[in-house]
Scaffold this active site. Structure first.
Site, PDB file in Angstrom:
ATOM      1  N   PRO A   2       0.789  -1.292  -0.077  1.00  0.00           N
ATOM      2  CA  PRO A   2      -0.142   0.129  -0.025  1.00  0.00           C
ATOM      3  C   PRO A   2       1.069   1.176  -0.104  1.00  0.00           C
ATOM      4  O   PRO A   2       1.647   1.406   0.767  1.00  0.00           O
ATOM      5  CB  PRO A   2      -0.738  -0.108   1.402  1.00  0.00           C
ATOM      6  CG  PRO A   2      -0.570  -1.521   1.574  1.00  0.00           C
ATOM      7  CD  PRO A   2       0.512  -2.069   1.009  1.00  0.00           C
ATOM      8  N   GLU A   3       0.524   2.199  -0.784  1.00  0.00           N
ATOM      9  CA  GLU A   3       1.167   3.344  -0.874  1.00  0.00           C
ATOM     10  C   GLU A   3       0.364   4.893  -0.236  1.00  0.00           C
ATOM     11  O   GLU A   3      -0.727   4.319   0.096  1.00  0.00           O
ATOM     12  CB  GLU A   3       1.691   3.707  -2.424  1.00  0.00           C
ATOM     13  CG  GLU A   3       2.668   2.564  -2.734  1.00  0.00           C
ATOM     14  CD  GLU A   3       3.464   2.645  -4.007  1.00  0.00           C
ATOM     15  OE1 GLU A   3       3.567   4.043  -4.308  1.00  0.00           O
ATOM     16  OE2 GLU A   3       3.713   1.864  -4.675  1.00  0.00           O
ATOM     17  N   LYS A  51       2.649   7.155   4.645  1.00  0.00           N
ATOM     18  CA  LYS A  51       1.807   5.575   4.801  1.00  0.00           C
ATOM     19  C   LYS A  51       1.730   5.417   6.322  1.00  0.00           C
ATOM     20  O   LYS A  51       1.383   3.958   6.662  1.00  0.00           O
ATOM     21  CB  LYS A  51       3.100   4.841   4.421  1.00  0.00           C
ATOM     22  CG  LYS A  51       3.513   5.004   2.711  1.00  0.00           C
ATOM     23  CD  LYS A  51       4.161   3.705   2.278  1.00  0.00           C
ATOM     24  CE  LYS A  51       5.150   3.983   1.371  1.00  0.00           C
ATOM     25  NZ  LYS A  51       6.249   3.224   1.182  1.00  0.00           N
ATOM     26  N   ARG A 256      15.194  -2.054  -3.300  1.00  0.00           N
ATOM     27  CA  ARG A 256      13.818  -2.264  -3.710  1.00  0.00           C
ATOM     28  C   ARG A 256      13.877  -2.494  -5.210  1.00  0.00           C
ATOM     29  O   ARG A 256      14.817  -2.119  -5.755  1.00  0.00           O
ATOM     30  CB  ARG A 256      12.836  -0.909  -3.351  1.00  0.00           C
ATOM     31  CG  ARG A 256      12.966  -0.664  -1.857  1.00  0.00           C
ATOM     32  CD  ARG A 256      12.262  -1.531  -0.808  1.00  0.00           C
ATOM     33  NE  ARG A 256      10.725  -1.317  -1.230  1.00  0.00           N
ATOM     34  CZ  ARG A 256       9.845  -0.395  -0.978  1.00  0.00           C
ATOM     35  NH1 ARG A 256      10.478   0.463   0.217  1.00  0.00           N
ATOM     36  NH2 ARG A 256       8.725  -0.318  -1.092  1.00  0.00           N
TER      37      ARG A 256
END
Ligand SMILES: [Zn+2]
Length: 301
Positions: A2-3, A51, A256
């Protein structure tokens, strides 16, 4: 993962269900909070910060206002159900980490990555490090730009994912923003052609998606055409047809994945062995070594 836009919508949904209501039940299935009981407290508001989710609770029984802080990390979610319904079949019961009950609605936190309870006056200990919140009421583009340019030799993709620079960006918006700007994620921040315009672009992408389910950066809502490069390794670029690739960005162990089109995004790019890559998620149907990110990739200048 989720961003910022997903977290923003989650906060809005929780706020609509809980704000102004008193908690009639509370079950925090988290080791450090096992004995905490928030029953009797009124929910003042639920807000997002990047977030992070902040559920603010009124003072109660002589105790100060509290904030229940949560982070969804990789696969967490909050869902709301009518109090008394059993939520049957929606999520695994073993994944439940928090249950906040009011007379009308119950909020259930599932597979949360973080859960903390702090005096509201100490919220800054949890979120004070964050950079400007892309979807916050006080979005500050100038401060975001200042933080982005503070380390000019840093790779753009890595800087974008650093929540101290901009709060709310994850790998999806990082990859899509770099594509739309026509720069590789390994571009040094100081060499970004129009940094202020880039910050505005990132803000616009999240803002445009905050009110809808699903993330669209192409303007095309058709399945498989919603975004340009993220998770599309091995597939043709929607703009030029070149095969989209993926490689790590950031320093181990916190690297990432960054998806990019080598043709549309000129600039520094990682070397890799050139072997075929599959779209994100397809590795689950393949042997483990078909992982999307090629090990041993290095960045060339
Ligand atoms: Zn392309």
């Amino acid at each position: 993962m989720p961003e910022g836009d997903v977290v923003w919508r989650t906060a809005r949904r929780l706020h609509a269900a809980l704000a102004g209501r008193e908690l009639t039940g509370c079950d925090l299935r988290w080791p450090s909070l096992a004995t905490a009981d928030l029953s009797g407290r009124r929910v003042l508001e639920v807000a997002s910060a990047g977030k992070h989710l902040l559920a603010r609770l009124a003072a109660h029984d002589g105790e100060p206002p509290l904030t229940l802080h949560s982070h969804l990390r990789m696969e967490g979610s909050w869902y709301v159900e009518r109090t008394g319904s059993d939520g049957r079949g929606r999520r695994s019961a073993s994944g439940v980490r928090a249950v906040l009950t009011t007379g009308a609605w119950t909020a259930v936190g599932h597979k949360l990555g973080m859960l903390d309870l702090v005096p509201t006056s100490a919220e800054a200990d949890l979120v004070g490090h964050l950079g400007p919140d892309l979807l916050g009421p006080g979005w500050d583009a100038d401060e975001a730009l200042r933080r982005l340019l503070a380390q000019p030799r840093r790779h753009l993709g890595e800087a974008l994912l650093d929540q101290r620079v901009l709060a709310g960006v994850g790998t999806f918006y990082m990859a899509e923003a770099c594509f739309l700007a026509g720069v590789s994620p390994w571009t040094a921040v100081g060499e970004l052609p129009a940094p202020a315009r880039f910050v505005a672009l990132v803000h616009r992408l999240l803002d445009a998606n905050k009110d809808r389910t699903g993330q669209v950066t192409t303007g095309d809502l058709r399945r498989g055409r919603e975004n340009f490069v993220h998770a599309r390794s091995g597939l043709p670029c929607l703009r030029c047809g070149t095969t989209v690739r993926v490689a790590p960005v950031g320093a181990p162990p916190q690297e990432r994945t960054a998806f990019y089109c080598p043709r549309c995004q000129p600039g520094p790019a990682p070397t890799d062995d050139g072997r075929p890559q599959a779209p994100l998620g397809s590795a689950r149907r393949r042997p483990a070594r078909a992982s999307a990110a090629p090990p041993g990739s290095r960045v060339r200048r």
